[in-house]
Write a protein that holds these residues in place. Structure first.
Motif, PDB file in Angstrom:
ATOM      1  N   TYR A 249       0.849  -1.194   0.000  1.00 25.83           N
ATOM      2  CA  TYR A 249       0.000   0.000   0.000  1.00 25.83           C
ATOM      3  C   TYR A 249       0.884   1.244   0.000  1.00 25.83           C
ATOM      4  N   GLU A 250       0.388   2.285  -0.627  1.00 24.43           N
ATOM      5  CA  GLU A 250       1.211   3.478  -0.822  1.00 24.43           C
ATOM      6  C   GLU A 250       1.180   4.445   0.359  1.00 24.43           C
ATOM      7  N   ALA A 251       0.189   4.310   1.223  1.00 22.53           N
ATOM      8  CA  ALA A 251       0.097   5.162   2.411  1.00 22.53           C
ATOM      9  C   ALA A 251      -0.626   4.393   3.508  1.00 22.53           C
ATOM     10  N   ILE A 252      -0.063   4.409   4.711  1.00 22.44           N
ATOM     11  CA  ILE A 252      -0.658   3.719   5.850  1.00 22.44           C
ATOM     12  C   ILE A 252      -0.594   4.629   7.055  1.00 22.44           C
ATOM     13  N   MET A 258      -3.897  11.315  13.068  1.00 23.13           N
ATOM     14  CA  MET A 258      -4.630  11.636  11.844  1.00 23.13           C
ATOM     15  C   MET A 258      -3.925  12.700  11.016  1.00 23.13           C
ATOM     16  N   ALA A 259      -3.229  13.617  11.662  1.00 25.67           N
ATOM     17  CA  ALA A 259      -2.538  14.672  10.918  1.00 25.67           C
ATOM     18  C   ALA A 259      -1.488  14.070   9.983  1.00 25.67           C
ATOM     19  N   ALA A 260      -0.745  13.088  10.487  1.00 27.60           N
ATOM     20  CA  ALA A 260       0.274  12.446   9.662  1.00 27.60           C
ATOM     21  C   ALA A 260      -0.375  11.663   8.521  1.00 27.60           C
ATOM     22  N   ALA A 314       6.422   1.390  13.260  1.00 31.09           N
ATOM     23  CA  ALA A 314       7.110   1.829  12.038  1.00 31.09           C
ATOM     24  C   ALA A 314       6.821   3.292  11.748  1.00 31.09           C
ATOM     25  N   ILE A 315       5.569   3.713  11.969  1.00 34.68           N
ATOM     26  CA  ILE A 315       5.206   5.115  11.760  1.00 34.68           C
ATOM     27  C   ILE A 315       5.936   6.012  12.749  1.00 34.68           C
ATOM     28  N   LEU A 316       6.016   5.561  13.999  1.00 34.66           N
ATOM     29  CA  LEU A 316       6.728   6.346  15.026  1.00 34.66           C
ATOM     30  C   LEU A 316       8.188   6.531  14.666  1.00 34.66           C
ATOM     31  N   VAL A 317       8.817   5.461  14.204  1.00 31.34           N
ATOM     32  CA  VAL A 317      10.237   5.530  13.811  1.00 31.34           C
ATOM     33  C   VAL A 317      10.408   6.479  12.630  1.00 31.34           C
ATOM     34  N   ALA A 318       9.516   6.374  11.651  1.00 37.70           N
ATOM     35  CA  ALA A 318       9.595   7.239  10.468  1.00 37.70           C
ATOM     36  C   ALA A 318       9.431   8.703  10.842  1.00 37.70           C
ATOM     37  N   ASN A 319       8.480   9.000  11.744  1.00 36.65           N
ATOM     38  CA  ASN A 319       8.246  10.390  12.146  1.00 36.65           C
ATOM     39  C   ASN A 319       9.403  10.936  12.976  1.00 36.65           C
ATOM     40  N   THR A 320      10.021  10.071  13.768  1.00 35.64           N
ATOM     41  CA  THR A 320      11.140  10.488  14.624  1.00 35.64           C
ATOM     42  C   THR A 320      12.378  10.804  13.799  1.00 35.64           C
TER      43      THR A 320
END
Length: 322
Positions: A249-252, A258-260, A314-320
């Protein structure tokens, strides 16, 4: 049911509707600036008879100015299947719609869907609860003509739809909800979920579930990401299969941020973030944080928890790292 709108010239709209019952004479409800009327099929499609799809082939309908004098200048024209109430066409208005075909896997439905609340209104045609639509009608929604702005979403079994979505060049996204919050919302009313004894209430309900009830509630996200039908047995590597599905998927996103997610969707659809609605995030509740450690809860939705935690981490790591 299958349907198609062939043309909209302004003063004339034509299409066809194939009902599930081959002996039924199809009808549509036409709404022109809020004025509704029923239109019966009058055009014959002989191929539907020879193909064994309909008894008479009278499945085509015409909508013209004779019956709808304001059709050409109407600002809001909609066509619905009379039997199911399914919206099958909306005339494109003078709006800056998102020019994309998007499918969003969702964990909620109706007014509870944060995904639909944020995204659906930005598209010309939207079917946010695709799981409530029959298989043939789903394909008709995917194949919708006369629009380049289409949103599909819902709690569907994605393996059954992915080939059609990819073949029609849909962009794919997913918004995951905390599995425990989904379970709480299913088993407890909002008032009971907020009480001091909410955790024990839910645990008592889960302990009393019979085999059929457990099957209906067990790992819903995993099932929708890995099997074709709810009753299919989950394989031992179902979590890995689900994560592999999501990896394409291209976005998860997750409801807790929700902002991210909206920012990702804006990038995927190549629009400004402000095109989509601002929707508050839904952080993990204190109740969910407590219940996820309970063995009976882990037994019921343990795979879903693994998938959600892997994506959230994974999202947390990417945002950090940004």
């Amino acid at each position: 049911m299958y349907f198609r709108i062939d043309e909209d010239r302004g003063d004339y709209i034509s299409g066809w509707l194939l009902p599930d019952n081959p002996s039924r004479h199809p009808k549509v409800i036409v709404s022109v600036d809020g004025e509704n009327a029923v239109v019966s099929a009058t055009l014959t499609h002989a191929s539907m008879v020879t193909g064994g799809l309909h008894d008479t082939g009278i499945c085509g309908f015409e909508i013209g100015c004779t019956d709808f004098p304001a059709l050409a200048s109407a600002k809001d024209v909609r066509v619905y299947d009379e039997d199911t109430g399914l919206l099958i066409y909306v005339r494109r208005g003078p709006y800056a719609y998102v020019e994309a075909k998007l499918f969003a896997f969702d964990c909620r439905e109706g007014e509870e869907s944060l995904c639909a609340a944020a995204l659906a209104s930005a598209f010309h045609m939207a079917y946010p609860d695709l799981h409530l639509v029959g298989p043939d009608a789903r394909k008709a929604c995917i194949d919708a003509r006369l629009t380049t702005s289409l949103y599909l979403g819902g709690k569907v079994h994605v393996r059954a739809l992915d080939p059609y979505l990819r073949g029609s060049k849909f962009r794919l996204a997913a918004l995951l909800a905390d599995p425990v919050d989904i379970l709480v919302g299913t088993l407890l009313s909002p008032s009971r979920a907020e009480g001091p004894d909410a955790a024990e209430r839910l645990l008592d309900i889960v302990r009393r579930l019979d085999a059929d009830q457990q099957n209906m509630l067990s790992d819903p996200m995993t099932r929708r990401l890995t099997v074709l039908n709810w009753a299919d047995k989950l394989e031992r590597d179902a979590v890995a299969q689900a994560l592999d599905t999501l990896s394409h998927y291209e976005a998860i996103g997750v409801e807790a941020d929700m902002a991210a997610f909206v920012s990702q969707m804006a990038g995927l659809c190549e629009v400004d973030d402000r095109v989509f609605n601002g929707v508050p995030s839904k952080p993990r509740s204190a109740l969910a944080a407590v219940l996820r450690r309970e063995p009976v809860v882990q037994k019921l939705i343990g795979r879903d928890l693994e998938i959600y935690d892997a994506v959230a981490d994974a999202i947390l790591v990417a945002n950090t790292s940004e």
